[in-house]
Design a protein around this motif. Structure first.
Motif, mmCIF file in Angstrom:
data_model
loop_
_atom_site.group_PDB
_atom_site.id
_atom_site.type_symbol
_atom_site.label_atom_id
_atom_site.label_comp_id
_atom_site.label_asym_id
_atom_site.label_seq_id
_atom_site.Cartn_x
_atom_site.Cartn_y
_atom_site.Cartn_z
ATOM 1 N N GLN A 111 0.838 -1.193 0.000
ATOM 2 C CA GLN A 111 0.000 0.000 0.000
ATOM 3 C C GLN A 111 0.880 1.252 0.000
ATOM 4 O O GLN A 111 1.933 1.298 0.637
ATOM 5 N N ALA A 112 0.436 2.250 -0.740
ATOM 6 C CA ALA A 112 1.198 3.495 -0.890
ATOM 7 C C ALA A 112 1.567 4.068 0.470
ATOM 8 O O ALA A 112 0.750 4.105 1.387
ATOM 9 N N GLY A 113 2.803 4.483 0.603
ATOM 10 C CA GLY A 113 3.265 5.087 1.838
ATOM 11 C C GLY A 113 3.813 4.113 2.864
ATOM 12 O O GLY A 113 4.315 4.533 3.905
ATOM 13 N N THR A 114 3.751 2.810 2.578
ATOM 14 C CA THR A 114 4.280 1.811 3.502
ATOM 15 C C THR A 114 5.630 1.312 3.005
ATOM 16 O O THR A 114 5.976 1.469 1.818
ATOM 17 N N SER A 115 6.378 0.669 3.882
ATOM 18 C CA SER A 115 7.687 0.144 3.487
ATOM 19 C C SER A 115 7.550 -0.968 2.459
ATOM 20 O O SER A 115 8.462 -1.190 1.649
ATOM 21 N N GLU A 116 6.411 -1.683 2.456
ATOM 22 C CA GLU A 116 6.204 -2.745 1.470
ATOM 23 C C GLU A 116 6.234 -2.197 0.044
ATOM 24 O O GLU A 116 6.648 -2.886 -0.886
ATOM 25 N N ALA A 117 5.763 -0.971 -0.140
ATOM 26 C CA ALA A 117 5.669 -0.376 -1.480
ATOM 27 C C ALA A 117 6.963 0.294 -1.913
ATOM 28 O O ALA A 117 6.998 0.933 -2.967
ATOM 29 N N GLU A 118 8.018 0.153 -1.133
ATOM 30 C CA GLU A 118 9.296 0.773 -1.481
ATOM 31 C C GLU A 118 10.144 -0.162 -2.332
ATOM 32 O O GLU A 118 10.147 -1.384 -2.141
ATOM 33 N N THR A 119 10.873 0.420 -3.265
ATOM 34 C CA THR A 119 11.813 -0.333 -4.100
ATOM 35 C C THR A 119 12.832 -1.043 -3.206
ATOM 36 O O THR A 119 13.303 -0.473 -2.217
ATOM 37 N N ILE A 120 13.174 -2.261 -3.558
ATOM 38 C CA ILE A 120 14.143 -2.995 -2.737
ATOM 39 C C ILE A 120 15.465 -2.218 -2.677
ATOM 40 O O ILE A 120 15.886 -1.598 -3.651
ATOM 41 N N PRO A 121 16.137 -2.245 -1.531
ATOM 42 C CA PRO A 121 17.384 -1.477 -1.374
ATOM 43 C C PRO A 121 18.460 -1.902 -2.353
ATOM 44 O O PRO A 121 19.323 -1.096 -2.722
ATOM 45 N N GLU A 122 18.430 -3.154 -2.795
ATOM 46 C CA GLU A 122 19.449 -3.631 -3.738
ATOM 47 C C GLU A 122 19.406 -2.851 -5.053
ATOM 48 O O GLU A 122 20.440 -2.714 -5.726
ATOM 49 N N LEU A 123 18.237 -2.326 -5.421
ATOM 50 C CA LEU A 123 18.128 -1.494 -6.625
ATOM 51 C C LEU A 123 18.344 -0.020 -6.305
ATOM 52 O O LEU A 123 18.964 0.709 -7.083
#
Length: 242
Positions: A111-123
């Protein structure tokens, strides 16, 4: 209908077809980045990364070890593309609203605004991450309700599209088919490439599905079947790009 009630010829043909798909996948050839270098340097090659998000790789109800496992291959694709001159990187990523109707089919996720919706740190940590064009999507198809269709309409000089990410049978499939069918409709010679080692899907075994009331989702079977189906539709499925 049970397996025992199926006609014997159906079972025999299905088994033969499955063997055919397995042999096809085992014999996939690889590409080299040098083969794509001319298009890359001419600005005619783009990389499409689909749903490489924390919510599918690292944390959350839909995080899958199968999808997490392709992270190194996805990183390699982006790095290899950048090294030959690619500068178009499209990151199509779930960014759902709380009332997303998709949650009727899948548990709430990304969901927008959550950590789940963030691009993986590896990218995110790649040194050319400032080139990413992030397309926030609320459906399986990144061209619906987004600006990606307009971007594509303005890029008829594009000759090669490489797609990585997840899921093979869902968002990756939708991305690949949309690109290929749009190009076909406009007699546009677009090469759509799927490196099989850099796409993947999740797994819900039949026993787990029966216990939890979910639909079963055999990751190995659906990954293979949709790779094969995309190839039937003129999408170029390769082992890897090296």
């Amino acid at each position: 209908m049970t397996t025992s009630s199926l006609p014997e010829h159906f079972l025999a043909q299905s088994h033969l077809f499955l063997e055919h798909m397995v042999a096809w996948e085992q014999n996939l050839s690889s590409l080299t980045w040098q083969e794509l270098q001319l298009e890359a340097q001419a600005g005619q090659c783009a990389i499409f990364s689909v749903d490489m998000l924390n919510g599918f790789c690292h944390a959350g109800g839909l995080a899958s070890p199968r999808i997490k496992g392709i992270i190194p291959a996805v990183v390699d694709v982006l790095q290899g593309a950048y090294a030959i001159g690619v500068r178009d990187f499209i990151l199509a990523q779930d960014s759902h609203t709380p009332e997303s109707v998709e949650f009727a089919q899948f548990p709430p996720h990304c969901q927008a605004g959550t950590s789940e919706a963030e691009t993986i740190p590896e990218l995110v940590q790649l040194p050319f991450a400032d080139l990413y064009r992030v397309i926030a999507k609320n459906s399986l198809n990144a061209f619906h309700g987004t600006s990606l269709g307009t971007w594509l309409e303005q890029r008829h000089n594009l000759r090669t599209a490489v797609i990585v990410g997840n899921c093979t049978d869902l968002c990756v499939y939708q991305m690949a088919m949309h690109l290929k069918l749009y190009a076909n409709a406009h007699n546009w010679p677009l090469r759509v490439i799927i490196p099989a080692n850099a796409v993947q899907t999740y797994d819900i075994p039949v026993t787990v599905a029966q216990e939890s009331g979910l639909l079963a989702h055999d990751g190995d079977f659906l990954h293979l079947t949709f790779l094969h189906h995309m190839a039937i539709n003129g999408i170029e499925v390769v082992r890897a790009i090296q």
